[in-house]
Design an enzyme around this catalytic site. Structure first.
Site, PDB file in Angstrom:
ATOM      1  N   TYR A   1      38.547  41.213  46.839  1.00 19.58           N
ATOM      2  CA  TYR A   1      39.012  40.236  47.826  1.00 19.58           C
ATOM      3  C   TYR A   1      37.963  40.006  48.913  1.00 19.58           C
ATOM      4  CZ  TYR A   1      42.205  37.864  51.042  1.00 19.58           C
ATOM      5  OH  TYR A   1      42.819  36.944  51.866  1.00 19.58           O
TER       6      TYR A   1
ATOM      7  N   SER B   1      44.473  32.203  46.300  1.00 22.45           N
ATOM      8  CA  SER B   1      43.984  33.570  46.022  1.00 22.45           C
ATOM      9  C   SER B   1      45.109  34.548  46.322  1.00 22.45           C
ATOM     10  CB  SER B   1      42.797  33.936  46.921  1.00 22.45           C
ATOM     11  OG  SER B   1      42.446  35.292  46.731  1.00 22.45           O
TER      12      SER B   1
END
Ligand code: UDP
Length: 319
Positions: free
Chosen positions: A155, A85
């Site tokens: 996020y 990520s």
């Protein structure tokens, strides 16, 4: 020898998603040093190919350029560290949709993959799940204060959803899952342009540019040196702990103003400190309570911030 130690020492086949990133590249090196077979999977959106390139000739290392939002290649492994990520605010805000897809669709793909070969999964979660916290330091039982529609949400809400998926796979399929909530981490292999405070301040100070302090600089963070962090990840993966999250970070808290002065003095640099607007939803305080990690993993960080910063400064100087 205890069973725990025996299983820890046995060679394993390990998949590291996001293995070309800052944390992933250190983890891959540690696992290779421990004689495991390591497969690194990365789409290189924020990872750095040059961090895996020197390992390509290693007999126990494989690199696959792929994206976890697509089903993973079919193979069988013993463990999966899911580190894939974008992770710095600058990176995930540049790619918000890719970021949330990676943390939701990608997480589900990683869990399906692990379930298909009964691998243990360690999810790299984050202190961002606590948002701008009302309790301090942050303990794992705190449920957080997160804006679901802000510029950090791709996020922090993505990582919260990933934790939900991990818990449901653990409950529904009895999959062995570990969740590490990683606090601010720094050290060699950070990208010069990742926009994080440590890399920004060091590079600005090295180049004699203005050091950009956001807001009034009173906001705090707690910085963990990368080598301490990866040791904690490996300890959690090989523990018998269940899927309930574990904070990993250094509980020594510092304001951004103090950090700027520390870096200026360590280099030493005569850069000026200038003030810029505080980004939206920037947490005002962050510090881990690591009582749980100490108890269940006998882990706590040992690197003093000044020593770790000196290592990081010398890395950037030699880049
Ligand atoms: N920050 C700063 N100057 C910079 C970059 C960041 O003052 O050039 C501040 C930022 O506003 C935040 C803290 O440093 O309060 C940590 O920022 P970072 O992006 O490293 O990570 P975060 O902990 O916010 O995810």
């Amino acid at each position: 020898m205890s069973n725990w130690r025996r299983s820890f020492l046995k060679n394993k086949k390990i998949l590291v998603t996001g293995g070309a990133g800052f944390i992933g590249s250190h983890l891959v090196r540690l696992l290779l040093k421990q004689n495991h077979e390591v497969i690194c999977l990365d789409n290189l959106i924020s990872g750095q190919y040059q961090l895996v390139e020197p390992l390509l000739t290693h007999p126990h290392f494989t690199f696959i350029e792929a994206d976890i939002t697509h089903p993973l290649p079919s193979m069988s492994v013993d463990q999966v560290y899911n580190l894939a990520s974008p992770a710095s605010p600058k990176d995930y805000q540049k790619n918000p949709i890719a970021t949330i897809k990676t943390n939701v669709i990608g997480m589900a793909n990683v869990l399906d993959f692990a379930n298909s070969c009964s691998a243990t999964v360690l999810q790299a979660s984050t202190s961002e799940v606590y948002g701008d916290p009302e309790i301090h330091p942050q303990v794992e039982s705190y449920l957080g204060r997160v804006n679901p529609i802000g510029i950090r949400s791709c996020y922090d809400e993505g990582k919260r959803s990933a934790e939900t998926l991990c818990s449901d796979y653990a409950r529904q399929f009895n999959l062995d899952v570990k969740i590490a909530r990683i606090f601010n981490t720094y050290g060699p292999h950070m990208r010069r342009d990742d926009g994080r405070v440590v890399s920004n301040f060091i590079n600005q100070a090295l180049l004699g540019e203005n050091i950009t302090l956001y807001g009034n600089g009173e906001q705090t963070r707690s910085f963990c040196y990368i080598e301490d962090l990866v040791t904690g990840l490996v300890a959690l993966m090989n523990s018998t702990h269940d899927y309930s999250p574990v904070n990993l970070g250094n509980p020594s808290e510092i304001s951004m103003r103090e950090l700027a002065l520390m870096i200026k003095n360590l280099i030493p640099s005569d850069s000026s400190i200038i003030y810029k607007a505080l980004p939206q939803d920037d947490p005002s305080r962050r510090c881990p309570d690591i009582t749980k990690a100490k108890k269940i993993l006998s882990w706590s960080p040992t690197t003093d911030l000044r020593d770790g910063l000196a290592q990081t400064i010398s890395y950037f100087k030699n880049l």
